[in-house]
Design a protein around this motif. Sequence first.
Motif, short mmCIF file in Angstrom:
data_model
loop_
_atom_site.label_atom_id
_atom_site.label_comp_id
_atom_site.label_asym_id
_atom_site.label_seq_id
_atom_site.Cartn_x
_atom_site.Cartn_y
_atom_site.Cartn_z
N VAL A 37 -65.44 2.21 4.83
CA VAL A 37 -64.07 2.08 3.96
C VAL A 37 -64.55 2.67 2.59
CG1 VAL A 37 -63.05 0.36 5.20
CG2 VAL A 37 -64.03 -0.12 3.26
N SER A 38 -63.41 3.16 1.94
CA SER A 38 -63.71 3.29 0.58
C SER A 38 -62.76 2.48 -0.14
CB SER A 38 -63.97 4.75 -0.06
OG SER A 38 -63.66 4.69 -1.48
N ALA A 39 -62.98 1.52 -0.88
CA ALA A 39 -62.28 0.70 -1.65
C ALA A 39 -61.41 1.47 -2.71
CB ALA A 39 -62.94 -0.52 -2.11
N VAL A 40 -62.34 2.43 -3.26
CA VAL A 40 -61.66 3.12 -4.43
C VAL A 40 -60.49 4.29 -4.09
CG1 VAL A 40 -62.31 4.91 -6.08
CG2 VAL A 40 -63.90 2.98 -5.82
N THR A 41 -60.87 4.81 -2.88
CA THR A 41 -59.82 5.76 -2.54
C THR A 41 -58.78 5.20 -1.38
OG1 THR A 41 -61.28 6.75 -0.63
CG2 THR A 41 -61.48 7.53 -2.83
N GLY A 42 -59.27 4.04 -0.61
CA GLY A 42 -58.24 3.67 0.40
C GLY A 42 -58.64 4.08 1.77
N GLU A 43 -59.59 5.09 1.84
CA GLU A 43 -59.94 5.55 3.23
C GLU A 43 -60.53 4.54 4.13
OE1 GLU A 43 -63.18 8.80 5.07
OE2 GLU A 43 -62.87 8.74 2.93
N GLY A 44 -60.04 4.38 5.03
CA GLY A 44 -60.55 3.47 6.10
C GLY A 44 -59.65 1.97 6.21
N LEU A 59 -62.23 -4.02 -3.24
CA LEU A 59 -61.63 -4.17 -1.88
C LEU A 59 -60.40 -5.14 -1.78
CD1 LEU A 59 -61.66 -3.16 1.03
CD2 LEU A 59 -63.44 -4.79 1.63
N PHE A 60 -60.72 -6.38 -2.65
CA PHE A 60 -59.86 -7.20 -2.61
C PHE A 60 -58.52 -6.74 -3.17
CE2 PHE A 60 -57.77 -11.11 -4.74
CZ PHE A 60 -57.91 -12.19 -3.95
N ASN A 61 -58.58 -6.07 -4.34
CA ASN A 61 -57.52 -5.36 -4.97
C ASN A 61 -56.71 -4.39 -4.10
OD1 ASN A 61 -58.00 -7.06 -7.40
ND2 ASN A 61 -59.21 -5.36 -8.29
N ARG A 62 -57.37 -3.68 -3.51
CA ARG A 62 -57.04 -2.74 -2.61
C ARG A 62 -55.99 -3.35 -1.34
NH1 ARG A 62 -55.62 2.58 -2.36
NH2 ARG A 62 -57.32 2.99 -3.70
N LEU A 63 -56.68 -4.33 -0.83
CA LEU A 63 -56.29 -5.11 0.21
C LEU A 63 -54.89 -5.86 -0.11
CD1 LEU A 63 -59.20 -6.17 2.34
CD2 LEU A 63 -57.56 -4.34 2.88
N THR A 64 -54.87 -6.28 -1.27
CA THR A 64 -53.89 -7.46 -1.80
C THR A 64 -52.99 -6.91 -2.92
OG1 THR A 64 -55.02 -8.65 -3.23
CG2 THR A 64 -55.10 -9.45 -1.07
N ARG A 65 -53.43 -5.70 -3.19
CA ARG A 65 -52.74 -5.19 -4.47
C ARG A 65 -52.64 -6.22 -5.86
NH1 ARG A 65 -47.12 -2.35 -1.68
NH2 ARG A 65 -48.41 -1.14 -0.38
N ALA A 66 -53.81 -6.73 -5.94
CA ALA A 66 -53.91 -7.72 -6.69
C ALA A 66 -54.60 -7.02 -8.10
CB ALA A 66 -54.89 -8.82 -6.41
N ASP A 67 -54.98 -7.73 -8.94
CA ASP A 67 -55.46 -7.12 -10.28
C ASP A 67 -57.00 -7.89 -10.86
OD1 ASP A 67 -54.27 -9.57 -11.11
OD2 ASP A 67 -53.43 -8.60 -12.84
N VAL A 68 -57.41 -8.45 -9.79
CA VAL A 68 -58.75 -9.03 -10.11
C VAL A 68 -59.79 -8.11 -10.59
CG1 VAL A 68 -60.81 -10.34 -8.83
CG2 VAL A 68 -58.51 -10.59 -8.08
N GLN A 69 -60.63 -8.56 -11.59
CA GLN A 69 -61.52 -7.92 -12.28
C GLN A 69 -62.58 -7.11 -11.63
OE1 GLN A 69 -64.23 -9.83 -15.32
NE2 GLN A 69 -65.12 -7.74 -15.96
N ALA A 70 -62.72 -6.01 -11.53
CA ALA A 70 -63.51 -5.10 -10.73
C ALA A 70 -64.26 -3.97 -11.69
CB ALA A 70 -62.98 -4.44 -9.68
N ALA A 71 -65.73 -4.32 -11.60
CA ALA A 71 -66.33 -3.60 -12.75
C ALA A 71 -67.68 -3.12 -12.06
CB ALA A 71 -66.50 -4.30 -13.99
N ASP A 72 -68.31 -2.21 -12.34
CA ASP A 72 -69.57 -1.75 -12.06
C ASP A 72 -70.67 -2.40 -12.86
OD1 ASP A 72 -71.74 -0.19 -10.82
OD2 ASP A 72 -71.66 1.59 -12.01
N MET A 73 -70.66 -3.86 -12.45
CA MET A 73 -72.12 -4.68 -12.98
C MET A 73 -71.94 -5.76 -11.93
SD MET A 73 -69.67 -6.96 -15.81
CE MET A 73 -69.16 -5.40 -16.84
N LEU A 74 -73.16 -6.45 -12.33
CA LEU A 74 -73.61 -7.56 -11.32
C LEU A 74 -72.84 -8.67 -11.82
CD1 LEU A 74 -77.45 -6.80 -11.19
CD2 LEU A 74 -75.64 -6.03 -9.65
#
Length: 460
Positions: A377-384, A241-256
């Motif tokens: 929202v969907s941070a992946v698709t941008g919905e909402g 969501l951070f990347n979607r809102l700011t167009r940044a490239d912070v590491q985002a992965a499906d892990m804890l």
Amino acid sequence: MEPRNFDGDADRLRSAGAKQTGRGLVIGPYLRVRAGAADAQSESHVVRDAEARLDEAAGLARAIDLVIADAIIAPISQIRPATYIGKGKVEEIAGLIKSLDVELVVMDCALAPIQQRNLEKELQTKVLDRTGLILEIFGRRAKTREGSLQVELAHLNYQRSRLVRSWTHLERQRGGFGFMGGPGETQIEADRRLIQERISKLESELKKVQATRRLHRAGRQRVPYRVVALVGYTNAGKSTLFNRLTRADVQAADMLFATLDPTLRALNLPHGGKAMLSDTVGFISNLPTQLVAAFRATLEEVLEADVILHVRDISHEDAEAQQSDVDAVLRQLGINPDDSGRIIEVWNKIDRYDAEQREELLNIAARRPEDHLAMLVSAVTGEGIDALLAAIEERLAAKRTTLDLSIDAADGAGISWLHRNAEVLAKELHDGRFDMTVRVDETKRDIVVSRFDAVPHHAT
């Protein structure tokens, strides 16, 4: 206890290029809760599902690149002072260790030092409890100087109670940054006096880091940018969501705990305004107290935030329990999770639902009180996302006053003060004077009104 197949872990790690640190066995020693007690507990706190708890523990173990040989639930009726679990369970686990060639046992609970030592003796292998496991993850993920200091401080406080008197070097003590063996990162003697000296030094260094952070925050406050902070359970999708809102490239992965170090980026609002968006470390159930204390400096961005976005993985089977856990950590930080004027719930990952399920979610959100906003929202698709940005802007504007004023173009000091202390929304030059529309905090409203003869703004 029925074994489950985790053979896919090895292939997954090889394909991801991860460094395998050994084979692990994850044990969920969860207390049986009687029906009456469960009902009483659910009134004050959401009861977590045992399978979901075990899956989360296995996810934590995978976060340090363990190959999970098996993960099992070991229900217990009471906690045993010596080994946490009963003698029969210990023998059963010992048998699994031999048959599965396990090098490390992860206990999804907080073990007392004596319980940990006794289990290691009985099982003839290393044992890591939930606190130690989370410390391992944090030790691997911390990248900044501040994050490394905070992790080491929390780790030493944890280790201090687990010293074996005859051991004299960190390379021989349990754990360290890299529990699977080898020397510690430093060769300091592991007696309590020297560890206390190291702790004192770390605390001193952290104070300097905190002072620097306060200076940076004061600098941002002079420039009238508001702060919006993301909080939520680990793996709720905050970084995506951070990347979607700011167009940044912070590491985002499906892990804890994919993100540990805090990140700040500019957030562009729909009508041209700006704010600062802060991504923070994810929360988790039973987050070790020493970690909450250690990362308080990092979480100061949350304490100072004008708006807090509580990001929830609404598709998770334990979504309600996760919300309860996040609320508990917020309370530890001195933040009221029911402060509707400051907190917006963000129901993320709606892309995982079909159209009918989304409609049901929308109806649930619509029935909530207006002061308890929930954005889907969907941070992946941008919905909402557009609706979320509008809600953020509206919430920020509610905390500020918009004023109109006219100032002599030659008054450079006054114009400079306004740019430093207010958000200039409009500025036009007419006959040697600037007609300005500014937005200011309530704390500075009276100053602007008295100094510049400002009046409330009336939209045309």
